[in-house]
Design an enzyme around this catalytic site. Structure first.
Site, short mmCIF file in Angstrom:
data_model
loop_
_atom_site.label_atom_id
_atom_site.label_comp_id
_atom_site.label_asym_id
_atom_site.label_seq_id
_atom_site.Cartn_x
_atom_site.Cartn_y
_atom_site.Cartn_z
N LYS A 78 0.71 -1.26 -0.08
CA LYS A 78 0.07 -0.03 0.04
C LYS A 78 0.94 1.14 0.01
O LYS A 78 1.81 1.44 0.72
CB LYS A 78 -0.90 -0.01 1.16
CG LYS A 78 -2.09 1.16 1.29
CD LYS A 78 -2.82 0.96 2.66
CE LYS A 78 -3.91 1.96 2.60
NZ LYS A 78 -4.57 2.11 3.87
N SER A 153 -9.47 2.08 2.98
CA SER A 153 -8.70 2.73 2.29
C SER A 153 -7.91 1.79 1.24
O SER A 153 -7.03 2.02 0.31
CB SER A 153 -7.69 3.77 2.96
OG SER A 153 -7.00 3.19 3.94
N SER A 177 -9.71 -0.04 7.41
CA SER A 177 -9.24 -0.16 6.06
C SER A 177 -8.34 -1.34 5.51
O SER A 177 -8.14 -1.57 4.37
CB SER A 177 -8.06 1.09 6.08
OG SER A 177 -8.87 2.43 5.65
N1 GLN Z 1 -12.90 4.33 6.53
C1 GLN Z 1 -12.02 5.11 7.74
C2 GLN Z 1 -11.85 6.21 7.66
O1 GLN Z 1 -12.21 6.88 6.76
C3 GLN Z 1 -11.04 4.11 8.34
C4 GLN Z 1 -9.83 4.23 7.37
C5 GLN Z 1 -8.47 3.56 7.70
O2 GLN Z 1 -8.97 2.54 8.21
N2 GLN Z 1 -7.46 4.06 7.20
O3 GLN Z 1 -11.12 7.13 8.40
#
Ligand code: GLN
Length: 484
Positions: A78, A153, A177
């Protein structure tokens, strides 16, 4: 079967027996990328020459008698994890052109083991999002239905694994994420306990929540990849100085006598009926395997979302202050003075969601509001952690849906941030409590994968891996492939 379809464990066996070479395996995966990547767009950056050179090196090491489960295995990373000599943007225009002079510890560990790094995967900007639609560059497509999001993400990593564009990948999980995109793409994804894995070189979003972890084709591969990246790191004082168990040995397909908790707060309003059905069917499988299903309560669940969306943006607003156009990446070229340079760089460099979070976080931390929002959120965070402590006195692991519904359509939620945030309802609490969880596929709803989450106590990854493995051995959801 094509080589690119192999799991890490299967590929390792063939490499060990000298039936294939890492170069052959890497070529096969690169060829696969060439075939499907225009549809999926999982990668922000592919590094084929470097990958083939690493594969050759891995084959040499193996010829000299070396062996480990990741030697010569092609993996994806990532783009919020720093890679020495390879541009790292966090999916943000503000970091365009930033080439880290060092590797994140998790990346360094994979390199030492001789893995082949294929490239950097797409992500919502600075990991803020649930769909990759917040990427500063483009949206990744769900391999099961190209009109749907892959989740986020770590959507690039999840889609790359699901589409066989790598054998496994690293993602990060601040509020879901890793688990949410794993669920949306029909693969396995594990968020380790906060402190299990070093955060050094993981570009910070919310430092008290961020954790890197594996996204893989099955549970065994998650164990292998977690084994490789776990452990204390003197460069990260929040990484725990604890011995790392043997996660692969922990994979016993046996849950007899184990107590699995079902939180009653997780099966209420807003959950898609087909998702609930698939998770209940999964519970039946564990029960048939001899586990005892018990009801537990996580009474502060309803506060997890507001607490997360105060704490995470507060930490983000502090962490993102460093992008000033001086030290990293993009810098506005025609600034009149230093203030103009800061302002324009951040105005042009950051996307809408990142700006929204910086504003939310700055507000929550500002004098007069700090006590009312940030401090209060921290107190409720402790209550959420105590919910888990109490629940784990009654059960060995908790079973829950990963998401309230399967992958949504691209564009469906972009104009409604609250709707987007609500999708994180089942994943956030875990990060706030600092415990661990894995999502594995447990069925389909309208042709899209459904994920079930197994949540474990702090540093109890062995238990969730075992519960997940037992389910996987008894079912075939993890063997399903998207029709690409
Ligand atoms: N969807 C969550 C956010 O927007 C989690 C994101 C993540 O775990 N990096 O913050």
């Amino acid at each position: 079967m094509e080589l690119y379809e192999l799991t890490i464990a299967q590929a390792h066996e063939l490499l060990q027996k000298r039936e294939i070479s890492s170069v052959e395996l890497t070529r096969s995966v690169l060829q696969r990328i060439e075939t499907v990547e225009t549809k999926i767009k999982a990668y922000l950056r592919i590094t084929p020459e470097e990958a083939l050179a690493q594969a050759e090196k891995a084959d040499q090491r193996r010829a000299q008698g070396e062996d480990n489960p990741l030697l010569g295995i092609p993996l994806a990373i990532k783009d919020v994890l720093c890679t020495k000599g390879v541009e790292t943007t966090c999916g943000s225009r503000i970091l365009q052109g930033f080439v880290p002079p060092f590797d994140a510890t998790v990346v360094a560990k994979l390199r030492e083991l001789g893995s082949v790094l294929l490239g950097k995967t797409n992500t919502d900007e600075f990991a803020m999002g649930s769909s990759t639609e917040n990427s500063g560059f483009f949206t990744t497509h769900n391999p099961w239905n190209l009109e749907h999001v892959p989740g986020g993400s770590s959507g690039g990593s999840a889609a790359a694994v699901a589409a066989d564009e790598c054998l496994g990948a690293l993602g990060t999980d601040t509020g879901g994420s890793i688990r949410q995109p794993a669920a949306f793409c029909g693969i396995a994804g594990l968020k380790p306990t906060y402190g299990r894995v070093s955060r050094y070189g993981l570009v910070a979003f919310a430092s008290s929540l961020d954790q890197a972890g594996p996204l893989c084709k099955d549970v065994k591969d998650c164990a292998i990849l977690l084994q490789a990246i776990a452990g204390h790191d003197p460069k990260d004082s929040t990484s725990a100085n604890l011995s790392v168990p043997n996660f692969v040995e922990a994979l016993q397909p046996d849950v007899k006598g184990m107590r699995l908790g079902v939180p009653k707060e997780y099966f209420t309003e807003g959950i898609d009926a087909k998702v609930a059905e698939a998770v209940h069917a999964a519970l039946d499988v564990w029960a048939e395997l001899g586990a005892e299903i018990v009801e537990v309560s996580l009474p502060h669940t309803e506060y997890a979302l507001p607490v997360y969306y105060i704490i995470a943006p507060a930490e983000a607003s502090a962490n993102l202050a460093r992008y000033d156009g001086v030290r990293y990446g993009y810098s506005y070229p025609e600034a009149k003075d230093i203030w103009d340079a800061y302002r324009k760089t951040r105005e042009i460099g950051f996307g809408a969601e990142v700006k929204r979070r910086i504003m939310l976080g700055t507000y929550a931390l500002s004098a007069g509001y700090y006590d009312a929002y940030y401090l209060k959120a921290q107190k409720v965070r402790t209550l959420i952690k105590e919910d888990f402590d109490r629940a784990y006195q009654q059960c060995d692991a908790i079973i829950a849906p990963t998401t309230p519904m399967p992958a949504f359509r691209i564009g469906e939620r972009v104009d409604d941030p609250l709707q987007m945030y609500l999708g994180d309802i089942f994943t956030l609490s875990l990060n706030l409590a600092g415990v661990c969880g894995i999502s594995i596929p447990c069925g389909f709803a309208d042709g899209l994968p459904v994920g079930v989450q197994i949540l474990g106590d702090a540093y109890d990854e062995t238990t969730i891996l075992r519960v997940a493995y037992a389910y996987e051995q008894a079912t075939e959801w993890h063997l399903q492939k998207p029709p690409l």
